[in-house]
Design a protein around this motif. Structure first.
Motif, PDB file in Angstrom:
ATOM      1  N   GLY A   1      -5.271   5.874   1.751  1.00 15.30           N
ATOM      2  CA  GLY A   1      -4.506   7.114   1.870  1.00 15.30           C
ATOM      3  C   GLY A   1      -4.095   7.741   0.562  1.00 15.30           C
ATOM      4  O   GLY A   1      -3.381   8.752   0.571  1.00 15.30           O
ATOM      5  N   ARG A   2      -4.595   7.216  -0.561  1.00 15.81           N
ATOM      6  CA  ARG A   2      -4.074   7.747  -1.828  1.00 15.81           C
ATOM      7  C   ARG A   2      -4.605   9.137  -2.130  1.00 15.81           C
ATOM      8  O   ARG A   2      -3.917   9.935  -2.760  1.00 15.81           O
ATOM      9  CB  ARG A   2      -4.347   6.784  -2.985  1.00 15.81           C
TER      10      ARG A   2
ATOM     11  N   ALA B   1      -2.310  11.527  -0.299  1.00 15.25           N
ATOM     12  CA  ALA B   1      -1.001  11.576  -0.952  1.00 15.25           C
ATOM     13  C   ALA B   1      -1.057  12.393  -2.238  1.00 15.25           C
ATOM     14  O   ALA B   1      -0.166  13.208  -2.522  1.00 15.25           O
ATOM     15  CB  ALA B   1      -0.508  10.162  -1.240  1.00 15.25           C
TER      16      ALA B   1
ATOM     17  N   LEU C   1       1.775   4.612  -2.887  1.00 18.88           N
ATOM     18  CA  LEU C   1       1.241   5.974  -2.822  1.00 18.88           C
ATOM     19  C   LEU C   1       2.149   6.979  -3.512  1.00 18.88           C
ATOM     20  O   LEU C   1       1.666   7.914  -4.170  1.00 18.88           O
ATOM     21  CB  LEU C   1       1.010   6.390  -1.368  1.00 18.88           C
ATOM     22  N   ASP C   2       3.444   6.826  -3.368  1.00 17.41           N
ATOM     23  CA  ASP C   2       4.387   7.757  -4.004  1.00 17.41           C
ATOM     24  C   ASP C   2       4.240   7.723  -5.525  1.00 17.41           C
ATOM     25  O   ASP C   2       4.313   8.762  -6.194  1.00 17.41           O
ATOM     26  CB  ASP C   2       5.829   7.423  -3.609  1.00 17.41           C
TER      27      ASP C   2
ATOM     28  N   ASN D   1       0.811  -1.219   0.000  1.00 19.52           N
ATOM     29  CA  ASN D   1       0.000   0.000   0.000  1.00 19.52           C
ATOM     30  C   ASN D   1       0.848   1.274   0.000  1.00 19.52           C
ATOM     31  O   ASN D   1       0.806   2.070  -0.941  1.00 19.52           O
ATOM     32  CB  ASN D   1      -0.929   0.005   1.211  1.00 19.52           C
ATOM     33  N   ASP D   2       1.644   1.457   1.057  1.00 19.75           N
ATOM     34  CA  ASP D   2       2.291   2.758   1.245  1.00 19.75           C
ATOM     35  C   ASP D   2       3.345   3.078   0.181  1.00 19.75           C
ATOM     36  O   ASP D   2       3.400   4.224  -0.292  1.00 19.75           O
ATOM     37  CB  ASP D   2       2.882   2.847   2.650  1.00 19.75           C
TER      38      ASP D   2
END
Length: 326
Positions: free
Chosen positions: A174-175, A178, A148-149, A144-145
């Motif tokens: 959380g996108r 971000a 996001l980048d 997941n995280d």
């Protein structure tokens, strides 16, 4: 009960003019967003019909520009783009390349039609060699995280190309935050986000995966897309995206989830979008082409039902055709 004591509802249905005067839901050209598939091909003048979506095609950029222009002459105001890169890799680098296929298509469309609202889908599945919507770990699980980048980079590259609305469809947690942070940091605080807030792991995506060449090479997307049985979860997802900065909340698919559209409409005061997906399109087209349904009446009824449920805007592959009828 004597004659005259009961409700005479037919009085207002007697003529077409009367029915029009009391009509509660009206479908407008500005409600419709046409979906297009643009191909990174060395060939100009390229158009390839999509067998599972009769009437829809993959286009080279020049053919896309011509097709959109013809639709704008009929009243089209908005389009959403899906890209098919020439090469794919595990990190989906084509999604956020400044010269990527969607970025080049956006630049050409905005140069040619400045008033067209260009929406860009933000996801990695069309660009990754494994077909999943994010980076994978060593066990084939979507991370997941770290994803996001890359989604944020994709959004910024699309905004830089001229996109009017950014539409993340990946369903990573959380996108929206971000992407909002990245857009604001890059000077694009004016660009709205249309979040695929409530996106189900649906059987109705099959034709799209052929059209966009985005089927996963293994497994499925149930670990990040929503369970079709859940509605309260959809409300939580929408609330999270709204809190993170989404300007428009979307429900996908549309027709099997009209109750979810209505729930979001009644809960949030932000605009609500719905996506009449490829399977909904293909299902109607199959019945129409077999002579089982009236073409115009069935298409308009389906779209009117989506709007009546509470959608302010509808992504549909029928938009070009419907413009001839409205």
């Amino acid at each position: 009960m004597s004659i005259g004591d009961f409700h005479r509802g037919r009085r207002l249905r007697r003529t077409s003019a009367l029915r029009g005067m009391v009509r509660e839901t009206e479908l407008r050209p500005a409600d419709l967003i046409q979906g297009y598939f643009v191909v990174e091909s060395g060939d100009r003048n390229f158009e390839k019909p999509i067998p599972s979506m009769p009437g829809q095609s993959q286009f080279s950029v020049d053919r896309l520009v011509a097709r959109v222009g013809a639709a704008m002459d009929k009243g089209l105001t908005a389009a959403i783009l899906f890209g098919l890169p020439e090469k794919k890799d595990p990190a989906g680098t084509g999604a956020y390349a400044d010269d990527g296929i969607v970025q080049r298509a956006v630049m050409r469309l905005k140069e040619t039609y400045p008033d067209l609202v260009v929406v860009t889908d933000v996801c990695l599945c069309e660009y990754t060699s494994h077909g999943h919507c994010g980076l994978l770990d060593g066990h084939g699980e979507v991370q997941n995280d770290p994803t996001l980048d890359l989604l944020a980079k994709t959004a910024v590259s699309q905004a830089r190309a001229g996109a009017d609305i950014i539409a993340p469809s990946d369903m990573m947690d959380g996108r929206v935050a971000a992407i909002r942070g990245a857009l604001d940091g890059a000077g694009f605080s004016h660009i709205p986000i249309m979040s695929y807030a409530v996106k189900y792991a649906s059987a109705f995506y099959g034709p799209f995966r052929e059209a966009a060449d985005s089927a996963p090479a293994f497994g499925d997307r149930k670990g990040y897309q929503m369970d079709p049985a859940n509605v309260r979860e959809g409300l939580r997802e929408a609330a999270a995206d709204f809190a993170e900065g989404a300007d428009i909340l979307m429900v996908k698919p549309a027709m099997p989830y009209l109750d979810v559209i209505r729930l979001l409409r009644d809960t949030f005061d932000t605009p609500i979008a719905a996506y009449q997906v490829s399977g909904e399109y293909a299902m109607l087209m199959a019945a129409i082409n077999n002579g089982w349904l009236d073409r115009q009446r069935s298409i308009l009824e389906a779209l009117t039902g989506i709007k009546r449920a509470g959608a302010d805007m509808i992504i549909t592959y029928f938009a070009e055709e419907v413009l001839d009828w409205l």
